[in-house]
Design a protein around this motif. Sequence first.
Motif, PDB file in Angstrom:
ATOM      1  N   ASP A 144       0.803  -1.229   0.000  1.00 51.99           N
ATOM      2  CA  ASP A 144       0.000   0.000   0.000  1.00 51.99           C
ATOM      3  C   ASP A 144       0.835   1.277   0.000  1.00 51.99           C
ATOM      4  N   LEU A 145       1.969   1.260  -0.675  1.00 53.46           N
ATOM      5  CA  LEU A 145       2.739   2.489  -0.808  1.00 53.46           C
ATOM      6  C   LEU A 145       1.998   3.448  -1.746  1.00 53.46           C
ATOM      7  N   PRO A 146       2.031   4.754  -1.476  1.00 57.09           N
ATOM      8  CA  PRO A 146       1.392   5.704  -2.391  1.00 57.09           C
ATOM      9  C   PRO A 146       1.988   5.590  -3.792  1.00 57.09           C
ATOM     10  N   GLU A 147       1.148   5.632  -4.791  1.00 61.40           N
ATOM     11  CA  GLU A 147       1.616   5.537  -6.172  1.00 61.40           C
ATOM     12  C   GLU A 147       2.091   6.899  -6.679  1.00 61.40           C
ATOM     13  N   ASP A 148       3.012   6.844  -7.643  1.00 57.76           N
ATOM     14  CA  ASP A 148       3.435   8.044  -8.369  1.00 57.76           C
ATOM     15  C   ASP A 148       3.974   9.134  -7.443  1.00 57.76           C
ATOM     16  N   MET A 149       4.815   8.722  -6.502  1.00 60.92           N
ATOM     17  CA  MET A 149       5.345   9.713  -5.566  1.00 60.92           C
ATOM     18  C   MET A 149       6.830   9.528  -5.303  1.00 60.92           C
ATOM     19  N   HIS A 150       7.245   8.327  -4.838  1.00 63.94           N
ATOM     20  CA  HIS A 150       8.639   8.095  -4.468  1.00 63.94           C
ATOM     21  C   HIS A 150       9.061   6.681  -4.842  1.00 63.94           C
ATOM     22  N   LEU A 151      10.384   6.455  -4.803  1.00 62.49           N
ATOM     23  CA  LEU A 151      10.979   5.146  -5.028  1.00 62.49           C
ATOM     24  C   LEU A 151      11.405   4.531  -3.702  1.00 62.49           C
ATOM     25  N   THR A 152      11.647   3.245  -3.726  1.00 66.17           N
ATOM     26  CA  THR A 152      12.274   2.536  -2.616  1.00 66.17           C
ATOM     27  C   THR A 152      13.731   2.261  -2.998  1.00 66.17           C
ATOM     28  N   GLY A 153      14.497   1.704  -2.080  1.00 65.90           N
ATOM     29  CA  GLY A 153      15.844   1.288  -2.430  1.00 65.90           C
ATOM     30  C   GLY A 153      15.837   0.285  -3.577  1.00 65.90           C
ATOM     31  N   ARG A 154      14.900  -0.661  -3.526  1.00 67.25           N
ATOM     32  CA  ARG A 154      14.825  -1.673  -4.581  1.00 67.25           C
ATOM     33  C   ARG A 154      14.497  -1.047  -5.923  1.00 67.25           C
ATOM     34  N   THR A 155      13.478  -0.194  -5.981  1.00 67.43           N
ATOM     35  CA  THR A 155      13.096   0.373  -7.273  1.00 67.43           C
ATOM     36  C   THR A 155      14.143   1.369  -7.783  1.00 67.43           C
ATOM     37  N   ALA A 156      14.846   2.041  -6.878  1.00 69.72           N
ATOM     38  CA  ALA A 156      15.963   2.878  -7.315  1.00 69.72           C
ATOM     39  C   ALA A 156      17.033   2.017  -7.983  1.00 69.72           C
ATOM     40  N   GLY A 157      17.341   0.870  -7.368  1.00 65.39           N
ATOM     41  CA  GLY A 157      18.304  -0.050  -7.962  1.00 65.39           C
ATOM     42  C   GLY A 157      17.856  -0.589  -9.299  1.00 65.39           C
ATOM     43  N   GLU A 158      16.574  -0.865  -9.433  1.00 62.68           N
ATOM     44  CA  GLU A 158      16.051  -1.357 -10.709  1.00 62.68           C
ATOM     45  C   GLU A 158      16.171  -0.301 -11.799  1.00 62.68           C
ATOM     46  N   HIS A 159      15.893   0.940 -11.478  1.00 64.55           N
ATOM     47  CA  HIS A 159      16.063   2.013 -12.463  1.00 64.55           C
ATOM     48  C   HIS A 159      17.535   2.150 -12.850  1.00 64.55           C
ATOM     49  N   ALA A 160      18.438   2.043 -11.867  1.00 70.21           N
ATOM     50  CA  ALA A 160      19.866   2.143 -12.156  1.00 70.21           C
ATOM     51  C   ALA A 160      20.334   0.997 -13.049  1.00 70.21           C
ATOM     52  N   ALA A 161      19.818  -0.189 -12.797  1.00 65.16           N
ATOM     53  CA  ALA A 161      20.194  -1.348 -13.615  1.00 65.16           C
ATOM     54  C   ALA A 161      19.719  -1.182 -15.048  1.00 65.16           C
ATOM     55  N   ARG A 162      18.487  -0.740 -15.204  1.00 62.54           N
ATOM     56  CA  ARG A 162      17.948  -0.533 -16.557  1.00 62.54           C
ATOM     57  C   ARG A 162      18.724   0.551 -17.304  1.00 62.54           C
TER      58      ARG A 162
END
Length: 250
Positions: A187-205
């Motif tokens: 239930d994290l708010p959508e379209d607002m912030h990243l997590t450590g995991r999603t930041a890493g996924e963006h960096a990998a891509r």
Amino acid sequence: MRLTVIGCSGSLPGPNSPASCYLVEAEGFSLLIDLGSGAIGPLQRYQDLHAIDAVCISHLHADHCLDLCGYWIVRKYYPRPGQTRVPVHGPSGTAEHLARAYGLDADPGMRETFDFQDLRQETWQLGPFRVTTALMNHPVETYGFRIEHGGRVLAYSGDTGDCDALVDLARDADVFLCESCWFEGPDLPEDMHLTGRTAGEHAARAGARKLVLTHLLPWNDSVRTLAEAKASGFQGDIEVARQGAVYDLA
């Protein structure tokens, strides 16, 4: 090109850092990326406030822009001979927003001190830097930045949720300064912030070389954020931003 972290706390100043502010320097040119709440104090340890050549503001939340009010005081009431207006590149309405924040009439507001210019999605030259701006995924108009100089690339997310444009902005970046505000959870708010995991996924891509996690909430455990980023599959170096850290992109 040198990056100095002036402030990296998310949403408000924390006990060990003011809110978002980053000093980028090359060829004697000093650029501030964001000037959030609490940042103007420690900034003076690293740079003469009259030696700032330009400011870029990612968005108009207080933790990214509010200390422009204090900077206005310095430039207006403690001027140096021959000083000119400081270019301030920000989202539409930046001049009016800051005038309201300080209780000034909208005209002139701070326009006699700052040369306000609206950001757009484009690539442009700012001093020695080639700057690319793109809209991020945040509730207000927010820009991320790609700053290039001497064959090196610094990328900065501003504030954002999941965002394909951020991947393009950070493509092959030497240093990717990426917000990682949330912990993983339901239930994290959508379209607002990243997590450590999603930041890493963006960096990998993006194929970034180094990921620096920033904009952590003061009450969040940076060790947990770092662990979540390392579990993302990103293979480059990862660390958590800290106030006063310096990165030489040479």
